[in-house]
Scaffold this motif. Structure first.
Motif, PDB file in Angstrom:
ATOM      1  N   ARG A 165      -2.702 -44.136  34.694  1.00 49.59           N
ATOM      2  CA  ARG A 165      -3.326 -43.549  33.509  1.00 49.59           C
ATOM      3  C   ARG A 165      -3.861 -44.645  32.588  1.00 49.59           C
ATOM      4  N   THR A 166      -4.814 -44.286  31.772  1.00 49.06           N
ATOM      5  CA  THR A 166      -5.472 -45.249  30.900  1.00 49.06           C
ATOM      6  C   THR A 166      -5.198 -44.925  29.444  1.00 49.06           C
ATOM      7  N   ASP A 167      -4.591 -45.885  28.745  1.00 43.10           N
ATOM      8  CA  ASP A 167      -4.383 -45.792  27.311  1.00 43.10           C
ATOM      9  C   ASP A 167      -5.199 -46.882  26.630  1.00 43.10           C
ATOM     10  N   GLY A 168      -5.126 -46.919  25.318  1.00 46.19           N
ATOM     11  CA  GLY A 168      -5.737 -48.035  24.608  1.00 46.19           C
ATOM     12  C   GLY A 168      -7.173 -47.782  24.216  1.00 46.19           C
ATOM     13  N   ALA A 169      -8.061 -48.738  24.527  1.00 47.07           N
ATOM     14  CA  ALA A 169      -9.438 -48.689  24.046  1.00 47.07           C
ATOM     15  C   ALA A 169     -10.150 -47.443  24.540  1.00 47.07           C
ATOM     16  N   PRO A 170     -10.827 -46.693  23.659  1.00 48.58           N
ATOM     17  CA  PRO A 170     -11.591 -45.519  24.086  1.00 48.58           C
ATOM     18  C   PRO A 170     -12.713 -45.906  25.038  1.00 48.58           C
ATOM     19  N   LYS A 171     -13.062 -45.000  25.956  1.00 50.77           N
ATOM     20  CA  LYS A 171     -14.101 -45.301  26.937  1.00 50.77           C
ATOM     21  C   LYS A 171     -15.449 -45.565  26.283  1.00 50.77           C
ATOM     22  N   LYS A 172     -15.729 -44.893  25.164  1.00 50.30           N
ATOM     23  CA  LYS A 172     -17.013 -45.092  24.497  1.00 50.30           C
ATOM     24  C   LYS A 172     -17.169 -46.544  24.074  1.00 50.30           C
ATOM     25  N   MET A 173     -16.118 -47.122  23.477  1.00 48.02           N
ATOM     26  CA  MET A 173     -16.179 -48.522  23.072  1.00 48.02           C
ATOM     27  C   MET A 173     -16.240 -49.441  24.284  1.00 48.02           C
ATOM     28  N   SER A 174     -15.486 -49.101  25.345  1.00 45.05           N
ATOM     29  CA  SER A 174     -15.499 -49.944  26.545  1.00 45.05           C
ATOM     30  C   SER A 174     -16.879 -49.947  27.196  1.00 45.05           C
ATOM     31  N   ARG A 175     -17.566 -48.804  27.183  1.00 50.76           N
ATOM     32  CA  ARG A 175     -18.931 -48.766  27.725  1.00 50.76           C
ATOM     33  C   ARG A 175     -19.845 -49.691  26.926  1.00 50.76           C
ATOM     34  N   LYS A 176     -19.654 -49.729  25.615  1.00 45.84           N
ATOM     35  CA  LYS A 176     -20.458 -50.622  24.786  1.00 45.84           C
ATOM     36  C   LYS A 176     -20.190 -52.085  25.126  1.00 45.84           C
ATOM     37  N   ILE A 177     -18.910 -52.409  25.392  1.00 45.08           N
ATOM     38  CA  ILE A 177     -18.559 -53.791  25.721  1.00 45.08           C
ATOM     39  C   ILE A 177     -19.096 -54.165  27.103  1.00 45.08           C
ATOM     40  N   VAL A 178     -19.061 -53.231  28.058  1.00 45.41           N
ATOM     41  CA  VAL A 178     -19.644 -53.495  29.383  1.00 45.41           C
ATOM     42  C   VAL A 178     -21.128 -53.809  29.238  1.00 45.41           C
ATOM     43  N   ALA A 179     -21.838 -53.000  28.457  1.00 49.69           N
ATOM     44  CA  ALA A 179     -23.268 -53.241  28.238  1.00 49.69           C
ATOM     45  C   ALA A 179     -23.495 -54.575  27.533  1.00 49.69           C
ATOM     46  N   PHE A 180     -22.626 -54.901  26.573  1.00 54.27           N
ATOM     47  CA  PHE A 180     -22.730 -56.179  25.861  1.00 54.27           C
ATOM     48  C   PHE A 180     -22.582 -57.344  26.821  1.00 54.27           C
ATOM     49  N   MET A 181     -21.590 -57.277  27.713  1.00 56.42           N
ATOM     50  CA  MET A 181     -21.365 -58.369  28.660  1.00 56.42           C
ATOM     51  C   MET A 181     -22.551 -58.530  29.611  1.00 56.42           C
ATOM     52  N   LYS A 182     -23.142 -57.415  30.039  1.00 52.96           N
ATOM     53  CA  LYS A 182     -24.284 -57.490  30.958  1.00 52.96           C
ATOM     54  C   LYS A 182     -25.500 -58.110  30.277  1.00 52.96           C
ATOM     55  N   SER A 183     -25.652 -57.863  28.982  1.00 53.29           N
ATOM     56  CA  SER A 183     -26.824 -58.360  28.255  1.00 53.29           C
ATOM     57  C   SER A 183     -26.628 -59.760  27.698  1.00 53.29           C
ATOM     58  N   ASN A 184     -25.386 -60.217  27.614  1.00 52.43           N
ATOM     59  CA  ASN A 184     -25.054 -61.444  26.908  1.00 52.43           C
ATOM     60  C   ASN A 184     -25.713 -62.663  27.568  1.00 52.43           C
ATOM     61  N   PRO A 185     -26.538 -63.412  26.823  1.00 47.98           N
ATOM     62  CA  PRO A 185     -27.244 -64.544  27.442  1.00 47.98           C
ATOM     63  C   PRO A 185     -26.359 -65.740  27.770  1.00 47.98           C
ATOM     64  N   VAL A 186     -25.117 -65.788  27.243  1.00 45.58           N
ATOM     65  CA  VAL A 186     -24.228 -66.916  27.553  1.00 45.58           C
ATOM     66  C   VAL A 186     -23.073 -66.479  28.459  1.00 45.58           C
ATOM     67  N   ARG A 187     -23.147 -65.272  28.993  1.00 44.83           N
ATOM     68  CA  ARG A 187     -22.073 -64.744  29.846  1.00 44.83           C
ATOM     69  C   ARG A 187     -21.803 -65.661  31.046  1.00 44.83           C
ATOM     70  N   ASP A 188     -22.826 -66.316  31.565  1.00 41.24           N
ATOM     71  CA  ASP A 188     -22.668 -67.169  32.754  1.00 41.24           C
ATOM     72  C   ASP A 188     -22.651 -68.658  32.424  1.00 41.24           C
ATOM     73  N   ALA A 189     -22.380 -69.010  31.165  1.00 37.16           N
ATOM     74  CA  ALA A 189     -22.334 -70.426  30.779  1.00 37.16           C
ATOM     75  C   ALA A 189     -21.179 -71.141  31.482  1.00 37.16           C
ATOM     76  N   ARG A 190     -21.394 -72.398  31.826  1.00 39.26           N
ATOM     77  CA  ARG A 190     -20.389 -73.195  32.525  1.00 39.26           C
ATOM     78  C   ARG A 190     -20.149 -74.520  31.809  1.00 39.26           C
ATOM     79  N   PHE A 191     -18.943 -75.077  32.017  1.00 42.93           N
ATOM     80  CA  PHE A 191     -18.692 -76.449  31.603  1.00 42.93           C
ATOM     81  C   PHE A 191     -19.526 -77.391  32.465  1.00 42.93           C
ATOM     82  N   SER A 192     -19.885 -78.540  31.916  1.00 45.15           N
ATOM     83  CA  SER A 192     -20.612 -79.544  32.681  1.00 45.15           C
ATOM     84  C   SER A 192     -19.657 -80.225  33.654  1.00 45.15           C
ATOM     85  N   PRO A 193     -20.167 -80.929  34.669  1.00 38.39           N
ATOM     86  CA  PRO A 193     -19.282 -81.641  35.605  1.00 38.39           C
ATOM     87  C   PRO A 193     -18.348 -82.624  34.926  1.00 38.39           C
ATOM     88  N   ASN A 194     -18.751 -83.204  33.807  1.00 40.35           N
ATOM     89  CA  ASN A 194     -17.896 -84.149  33.087  1.00 40.35           C
ATOM     90  C   ASN A 194     -16.781 -83.450  32.311  1.00 40.35           C
TER      91      ASN A 194
END
Length: 375
Positions: free
Chosen positions: A267-296
């Motif tokens: 079962r799922t408690d906690g964050a409402p699905k409406k807010m979680s859908r917004k966060i999923v969309a935010f993560m997909k749109s986020n321009p720094v979601r795939d940012a990485r540390f440099s080799p150094n």
């Protein structure tokens, strides 16, 4: 009645390597407890340690709170770019699988000298499959105890790995396996990352032993001798949505289907699905979601599948000011009515999730005991 125990055996440590990072699987014989050692450079550690937006202010006041553990829940809308780099490092170093659910929750904690964290569960009803933690500034000692209420199975007695001196972690058992209070202490160094999954996630409680009063080997940039940690989780409603997308995009992946089915039966408690859908969309749109540390900045080899991808290249080229401009516009357009907030907590209460179905993202639940759903 005396607790039934399983046979105890001794095994060699299960070690993997990725560049200069060592990954130890099933630490202390606890299934699903994995640790990656020396994941990033000291300069990167110092930068993460100094991100004031991720931790409560220290020193805080003169009312004794400077001697207590304090935590701060930080919404992904408030994460600096380095935290996105850190989340990708958790996967890129090899600690978790490539289809690891990118977290939507971070909890930054200050551990002054002599502070501790009582043993607890992170509720499987409020949180997703894994819990990941990053240690900064000082080493710490984790205590793992098997929860007799979490399963109907016999109490497991871990197969203790053979850990040579100077290996990077230390393991000690407390009391005899047949005593009914068997536990394991695991000392983790700075710059290490741990992951709880499987049995470690649902059958074992974890806590942090008291920090030493006069710690040694405290780096010069840590004048208050704090240990700081960042715990990453996924709200379960968010995690379920991400897993559903992963299954849809990889219809032939039987393991993903199995994971999604297992989580769907909880079962799922906690964050409402409406807010979680917004966060999923935010993560997909986020321009720094795939940012990485440099080799150094990192001590591992980034998998070839992630190298030279357009999303990573674009993410690494986004400046802080450009990201802030994008973020302000996105929040204004998509979170006009409500948004997940960052919250400081300084007690054990309302920390680890429970049965509050109306809790918002970034506000933790009741921490009540639960029963495992896999029995």
């Amino acid at each position: 009645a005396r607790t039934k125990t399983l046979p105890r055996t001794v095994i060699a440590a299960k070690e993997e390597r990725n560049g200069n990072v060592r990954i130890i699987r099933d630490v202390a014989g606890i299934e699903g407890l994995h640790v990656a050692l020396d994941v990033f450079s000291e300069e990167t550690e110092r930068r993460l340690f100094d991100h004031q937006s991720m931790f409560p202010v220290f020193p805080a006041d003169h009312n004794g709170n400077d001697r207590k553990r304090q935590g701060k829940t930080v919404s992904p809308l408030d994460w600096p770019v380095d935290i996105y780099r850190l989340c990708n490092a958790i996967r890129d170093c090899g600690l978790v699988s490539r289809d690891f659910v990118f977290p939507d929750y971070a909890y930054g904690i200050n551990y002054p000298p002599l502070s501790r964290f009582m043993n607890h569960h992170d509720s499987p009803f409020k949180w997703g499959e894994t819990v990941v933690g990053v240690s900064l500034g000082l080493q710490s000692t984790f205590n793992m105890t098997f929860d007799q209420h979490s399963s109907q199975r016999p109490k497991p007695v871990p197969a203790m790995p053979i850990i040579p001196k100077g290996y990077g972690i230390e393991i000690a058992t407390k009391k005899e396996p047949c005593s009914g209070s068997f536990s394991v202490d695991i000392t983790l160094p700075r710059r290490s990352i741990y992951c709880f999954s499987g049995s470690a996630r649902v059958d074992w409680k974890h806590g942090v032993r008291s920090q030493p009063g006069n710690p040694i080997n405290c780096p010069h940039w840590n004048p208050h001798c704090l240990r700081r940690s960042i715990t990453f989780r996924s709200n379960k409603s968010y995690s379920d949505l991400v897993l559903k997308d992963l299954v849809s995009n990889n219809p032939g992946n039987a393991m993903l289907k199995q994971r999604f089915h297992a989580q769907s039966n909880i079962r799922t408690d906690g964050a409402p699905k409406k807010m979680s859908r917004k966060i999923v969309a935010f993560m997909k749109s986020n321009p720094v979601r795939d940012a990485r540390f440099s080799p150094n900045e990192a001590n591992y080899d980034v998998p070839s599948v992630e190298l030279n991808t357009s999303s990573q290249s674009q993410a690494n080229n986004v400046s802080d000011s450009q990201y802030q401009q994008w973020l302000d516009a996105y929040i204004s357009e998509n979170f006009r009515d409500s948004r997940p907030e960052s919250v400081i907590t300084n007690t054990l209460r309302n920390t680890h999730g429970g049965k509050n179905k109306h809790a918002s993202v970034g506000v933790e639940g009741s921490g009540k005991r639960y029963k495992s759903t896999d029995s």
